[in-house]
Design a protein around this motif. Structure first.
Motif, short mmCIF file in Angstrom:
data_model
loop_
_atom_site.label_atom_id
_atom_site.label_comp_id
_atom_site.label_asym_id
_atom_site.label_seq_id
_atom_site.Cartn_x
_atom_site.Cartn_y
_atom_site.Cartn_z
N VAL A 1 -8.78 -5.72 7.27
CA VAL A 1 -7.58 -6.54 7.17
C VAL A 1 -7.98 -7.92 6.65
O VAL A 1 -9.03 -8.46 7.05
N LYS A 2 -7.15 -8.49 5.80
CA LYS A 2 -7.37 -9.87 5.35
C LYS A 2 -7.29 -10.77 6.58
O LYS A 2 -6.37 -10.64 7.40
N LYS A 3 -8.29 -11.66 6.73
CA LYS A 3 -8.33 -12.54 7.90
C LYS A 3 -7.06 -13.38 7.99
O LYS A 3 -6.56 -13.88 6.99
N GLY A 4 -6.53 -13.50 9.20
CA GLY A 4 -5.32 -14.27 9.43
C GLY A 4 -4.07 -13.42 9.53
O GLY A 4 -3.04 -13.88 10.00
N GLN A 5 -4.16 -12.17 9.08
CA GLN A 5 -3.01 -11.27 9.19
C GLN A 5 -3.06 -10.54 10.52
O GLN A 5 -4.13 -10.36 11.10
N ASP A 6 -1.92 -10.11 10.99
CA ASP A 6 -1.81 -9.39 12.26
C ASP A 6 -2.45 -8.01 12.11
O ASP A 6 -1.93 -7.15 11.38
N ILE A 7 -3.57 -7.80 12.79
CA ILE A 7 -4.30 -6.53 12.65
C ILE A 7 -3.58 -5.35 13.31
O ILE A 7 -3.88 -4.20 13.01
N SER A 8 -2.62 -5.65 14.19
CA SER A 8 -1.92 -4.56 14.88
C SER A 8 -0.85 -3.92 14.00
O SER A 8 -0.33 -2.87 14.34
N LYS A 9 -0.55 -4.55 12.88
CA LYS A 9 0.48 -4.02 11.98
C LYS A 9 -0.19 -3.22 10.86
O LYS A 9 -0.88 -3.79 10.02
N PRO A 10 0.04 -1.91 10.82
CA PRO A 10 -0.58 -1.08 9.78
C PRO A 10 -0.27 -1.53 8.35
O PRO A 10 -1.08 -1.32 7.45
N GLU A 11 0.87 -2.19 8.14
CA GLU A 11 1.18 -2.65 6.78
C GLU A 11 0.21 -3.74 6.30
O GLU A 11 0.12 -4.01 5.11
N ASN A 12 -0.53 -4.35 7.22
CA ASN A 12 -1.53 -5.35 6.84
C ASN A 12 -2.91 -4.74 6.59
O ASN A 12 -3.80 -5.42 6.09
#
Length: 132
Positions: A74-85
């Motif tokens: 995941v790109k740092k800073g994005q919500d890792i719990s959201k699969p769209e990220n």
């Protein structure tokens, strides 16, 4: 006449090998680099990586975790719990069985920071890849 035919044949072979060599060089430059990561129980053995911009394949090894493992980037800073990220191409193509290795699809990494983790192991979510 035989010498002329021989000379033409040699020139054709030389030119052909130059084009083949150049084509191979271009393919080699575009071939993804492999990043090998190993998981043990509860963690990745490499916590931080620095890479150049480019295309990578992630090879994930399951070193006797005792069950299947995976890989999420995941790109740092994005919500890792959201699969769209999640960067879907970085997922291993199938869950990594105990004692096995699996690879992701080629994944383009641009400048920036990324985090990686395994939701199946589970591992820390602060392992980082810095891309220059």
């Amino acid at each position: 006449m035989k010498n002329l035919k021989s000379a033409i044949a040699l020139i054709a072979l030389a030119v052909g090998s130059v084009f083949t060599s150049n084509a191979q060089d271009k393919m080699d430059k575009k071939a993804p680099k492999v990043v090998s990561l190993e998981q043990v129980e509860g963690e990745f053995t490499k916590k931080n990586l620095t890479l150049s911009q480019g295309t990578y394949v992630f090879e994930i090894a399951n070193n006797n975790v005792g069950h299947d493992v995976g890989f999420v980037l995941v790109k740092k800073g994005q919500d890792i719990s959201k699969p769209e990220n999640h960067i879907k191409t970085a997922y291993v193509t199938k869950a990594v069985a105990n004692g096995k290795k699996e690879k992701s699809n080629p994944t383009v990494l641009e400048k920036g920071e990324y985090v990686y983790f395994c939701p199946l192991n589970p591992t820390a979510t602060d392992n980082t890849i810095t891309v220059n």
